[in-house]
Design an enzyme around this catalytic site. Structure first.
Site, PDB file in Angstrom:
ATOM      1  N   ASP A  73       0.844  -1.203   0.000  1.00 49.37           N
ATOM      2  CA  ASP A  73       0.000   0.000   0.000  1.00 49.37           C
ATOM      3  C   ASP A  73       0.875   1.246   0.000  1.00 49.37           C
ATOM      4  OD1 ASP A  73      -2.370   1.451   0.108  1.00 49.37           O
ATOM      5  OD2 ASP A  73      -2.368   1.497   2.304  1.00 49.37           O
ATOM      6  N   GLU A 107       2.417   4.637  -4.322  1.00 48.82           N
ATOM      7  CA  GLU A 107       2.412   5.520  -5.522  1.00 48.82           C
ATOM      8  C   GLU A 107       3.780   6.143  -5.749  1.00 48.82           C
ATOM      9  OE1 GLU A 107       0.131   5.534  -3.032  1.00 48.82           O
ATOM     10  OE2 GLU A 107      -1.288   4.367  -4.213  1.00 48.82           O
ATOM     11  N   ASP A 109      -9.150   3.621  -1.924  1.00 47.59           N
ATOM     12  CA  ASP A 109     -10.039   4.134  -0.877  1.00 47.59           C
ATOM     13  C   ASP A 109     -11.382   4.605  -1.419  1.00 47.59           C
ATOM     14  OD1 ASP A 109      -7.989   3.498   0.765  1.00 47.59           O
ATOM     15  OD2 ASP A 109      -7.270   5.550   1.023  1.00 47.59           O
TER      16      ASP A 109
END
Ligand code: GLC
Length: 799
Positions: free
Chosen positions: A396, A399, A490
């Site tokens: 997670d 990015e 999300d």
């Protein structure tokens, strides 16, 4: 742009301009690679040799022969390869792509670019324009919002952590610059193999043009022949890699929550699942298991004995998956940080010192996954967790997300970074000018997560060669399917997000990523019982079925909503387990051919514009059409059925309904407990019995549901559900002619069946006079049930 000179080699044709070039190769049958180099100022071009270019996404290619035909009269040169040809107009730097039948598939109206020599970082712009005929649909583009056909939209490719996001938020977490064009029922593909920040305008600004723009010095493109969408996808995934077959347990029910406090709470979640007789295969541990958000550590006050917890969970048939964030806390004495510093594994800032930011850990540093030694080191860090009994890893914030930047003793919000001369930043991430070895962040931002996933995958293959890795990632790039499942980040408990997830997962599937899911019933916000049910029904068909929720929101495990929601959710989770033989076979098909498990109707009806508009309906594999309810309070829904005959198969129940002719709109009843579904004529589904968790994919119980037709076929892949041992591929084929329906079965592979009998449920037949080859049969409510030995090879139904 003029490209006057031509150099021809057996596997490479290059058109040269004064400082620009167009290079053509064929890496695979039906695939052309066209490098567009507009870059004035690229001095290496004077030597008539293009600099080699690294691809992060492409894995498989050869050098196939090309031939060139010069048409002096028309001023064109036609480059021919197996399956495709490219007619180049050297005077204009334009081209036309054709299939072997001479049909025009695509047209490039030109490419151009600039270099800003004085800029140290954001130096380049390269652009390419494709013609967009008015009747062409543009699908794919990876994880993007909007309808299935992206015509009229504009997208940025820059992996971004966005909380909360909305049905029109762009960009999100993944960057996959691949599109599938569809016109007159013929498909072709386009892939821009650039890791730089990209934008595409999909005929929004100018309805006749699709324009790509890169922040890099060139546009390295791949063009794919169809003619069917599946052909394009097979070629694209041959080039960028196919997803490995996941372990069976990862297709079971998964439970997660950011906010499970400690081992006690994990135990009680598992206990409650079992107490409510709900299936469960895996529980996630979110960031709170770490000590001070230090990756690869355990907070011993919350988790005194993680190995003990893992084995207790295993005794209940439950695997544990831990979240792994890339940010490494900068804290001398913390082993991971010390090793990263000593090995020079970290991203540096423009001035050359280790870049410091803030994510969950503060201060945080970022491993540079573009470099192999860093990936090797990171891969090996999984060892301790594997030995503890952790079965999978959830990557997670990759990015990478970075909330703040640190300069000296001061911390700055990302937005003020440019003003403070910390480098330009876009989104909560690292500055454009951050250094990854010789490269700047602007170039490799979009492949950060790909490198991290690769590190994890390759590390796990080495550490536990006998098991198949399970990885889940938020961010990714083209090729991410080789390593990891993807979830859509999300989302919120909004009906709009439930609906959006369908087109999003279909788009991901059309971009090579098959193993996908969205958080059920929404990560942020508050779901209602009705939403839990409707989202669980939809999630039954997500390849990755995970219930997840955010800290500070109400708990969302199925029993939190009371009755009748709990019972209905249970029925659907049970159906998920009944579907596993089919889902597992679909995932096997993905690993072999690159086709996704969830498929849009246009996959098999590419010329049908009504099918193209069905964004909220999908095919589970080829044969099962699913129309989930996506609106609050609805108990009926509209569905368009494409060509063919469709047997009502609502809720996977024995169907006695009459097949419906396709190419028509229908209104289906869908009370809260029910999902409209249809089984394609000539198709079949293999179902097993419900279970509380998975065991083996050599199914002890198996029922084939067969929609009889003049011709039918189906497949079933079975193995141990884990590892790389023996397997069995079963092929079923059926033929209906002159008063008989004959079913034949053949198998390949060394795995012996684990069942003594199978059941065949055959639909759309009249009562038979005789059934040969089965043990016994019954004809009930229009359905023929035949009990056969597991080793059966032929059943003849005389009508
Ligand atoms: C991110 C993830 C979310 C996770 C949270 C805490 O927001 O997308 O799934 O629960 O971080 O780790």
């Amino acid at each position: 742009m003029r490209l006057d000179d031509l150099s021809i080699e057996p596997t490479r044709v290059t058109f040269w301009g004064s400082r620009s070039a167009l290079e053509i190769r064929s890496p695979l049958p039906g695939v052309l690679r066209v490098r567009h180099i507009p870059s004035p100022g690229n001095s290496s071009l004077t030597s008539r040799e293009l600099s080699p270019k690294q691809s992060w996404s492409v894995v498989e290619h050869s050098e196939l022969p090309l031939s060139v035909r010069n048409d002096k009269a028309r001023g064109t040169a036609v480059v021919e390869a197996e399956g495709l040809s490219l007619e180049v107009q050297p005077e204009h730097g334009t081209w036309v792509l054709r299939d072997t039948g001479g049909r025009e598939l695509a047209r490039c109206e030109g490419f151009s670019g600039e270099t800003m020599p004085d800029y140290p970082v954001n130096r380049f712009r390269s652009r390419l324009t494709l013609h967009a005929p008015p009747d062409e649909a543009w699908l794919g583009f990876g994880e993007k919002v909007g309808t299935l056909d992206k015509r009229g939209m504009h997208f940025v490719f820059w992996n971004t952590d966005v909380v909360p996001h909305h049905p029109d938020t762009d960009p999100l977490y993944q960057s996959i610059p691949f599109s599938l064009g569809l016109r007159d029922g013929v498909a072709w593909g386009f892939f821009l193999d650039e890791s730089w920040r990209l934008e595409v305008d999909v005929a929004a600004e100018d309805p006749t043009r699709v324009r790509w723009e890169s922040a890099g010095p060139e546009l390295d493109t791949y063009l794919f022949a169809g003619p069917m969408p599946a052909d394009v996808l097979k070629r694209y995934t041959a080039l960028t890699g196919r997803p490995p077959l996941p372990p069976l347990w990862s297709l079971g029910v998964q439970q997660s929550r950011w906010g499970y406090e400690n081992a006690r709470e994990i135990r009680s979640v598992i206990r409650d699942y079992r107490a409510h007789k709900l299936p469960l295969d895996c529980v996630y541990l979110d960031i709170d298991y770490m000590e001070g958000y230090k990756v690869w550590t355990w907070d011993r006050s919350r988790y005194p004995d993680p190995a003990g917890l893992a084995s207790e969970a295993a005794a209940q048939g439950v695997k544990l998956v831990t979240i792994i964030d890339p940010g490494v806390k900068a804290e001398p004495g913390y082993r991971v940080y010390d090793e990263a510093l000593a090995g020079d594994y970290l991203v540096r800032n423009d001035r050359g010192s280790v870049l410091l930011g803030e994510v969950w850990p503060k201060p945080a540093t970022f491993p540079d996954f573009t470099r192999e030694p860093v990936r090797k080191w990171w891969g090996q860090l999984h060892r301790g967790f594997v030995e503890t009994g952790i079965a999978g890893f959830w990557n997670d914030m990759n990015e990478p997300a970075c909330f703040r930047l640190i300069n000296g003793n001061e911390t700055f919000s990302i937005n003020s970074a440019p003003a403070l001369d910390l480098g330009r930043v876009e989104g909560p991430t690292l500055p454009h000018d951050a250094r990854h070895g010789d490269r700047r962040h602007l170039e490799v931002h979009n492949v950060y997560a790909l490198g991290m996933a690769r590190a994890a995958y390759e590390g796990l293959r080495e550490l536990v060669p006998e098991r198949r890795p399970f990885l889940l990632t938020r961010a990714g790039a083209a090729g991410i399917q080789r390593y990891s499942a993807v979830w859509t980040g999300d989302n919120s408990s909004y009906w709009a997000h439930l609906e959006l997830s369908i087109a999003m997962l279909l788009g991901l599937g059309l971009s090579g990523v098959s193993f996908t899911g969205a958080d059920v019933p929404g990560f942020l916000g508050r779901a209602t019982g009705e939403m839990l049910v409707r989202w669980t029904q939809l999630g039954t068909f997500y390849p990755l079925l995970r219930n997840h929720s955010a800290k500070g929101t109400p708990h969302q495990e199925p029993w939190r909503f009371g009755e009748p929601y709990l019972s209905i959710a249970r029925e659907w989770l049970e159906r998920r387990y009944r579907l596993l033989p089919t889902l597992y076979t679909l995932m096997h098909e993905s690993s072999q051919e690159g086709l996704p498990a969830l498929r849009p109707l246009v996959m098999y009806a590419p010329g049908d514009t009504e099918a193209l508009r069905m964004d909220d309906v999908f095919l589970f594999g080829r044969d099962l059409l699913v129309a989930p309810v996506i609106r609050q309070g609805r108990t009926r829904r509209h569905v368009y059925l494409p060509e063919g005959r469709w047997l009502p198969f609502f809720d996977l129940g024995l169907s006695s309904g009459e097949p419906v002719e396709g190419r028509q709109h229908v209104l289906a009843d869908a009370p809260l407990s029910s999902v409209p579904m249809w089984l394609r004529e000539g198709g079949a589904l293999a179902l097993t019995e419900p279970a509380l968790h998975t065991t083996s994919a050599n199914w002890a119980h198996l029922t084939w549901h067969i929609h009889a037709a003049p011709r039918m076929e189906a497949r079933l892949y079975e193995d141990a559900g884990e590892g790389y041992g023996a397997s069995r591929l079963t092929r079923l084929s059926g033929e209906r002619a002159s008063g008989r329906f004959v079913l034949e079965r053949s198998t390949e592979g060394a795995l012996p069946p684990s069942r003594a009998t199978e059941t065949l449920c055959v639909y759309a037949l009249s009562e038979p006079k005789e059934v040969l080859g089965g043990r016994e049969h019954r004809f009930v409510d229009g359905v023929l049930l035949v009990e056969v030995d597991a080793g059966w090879s032929r059943v003849e139904i005389r009508l």
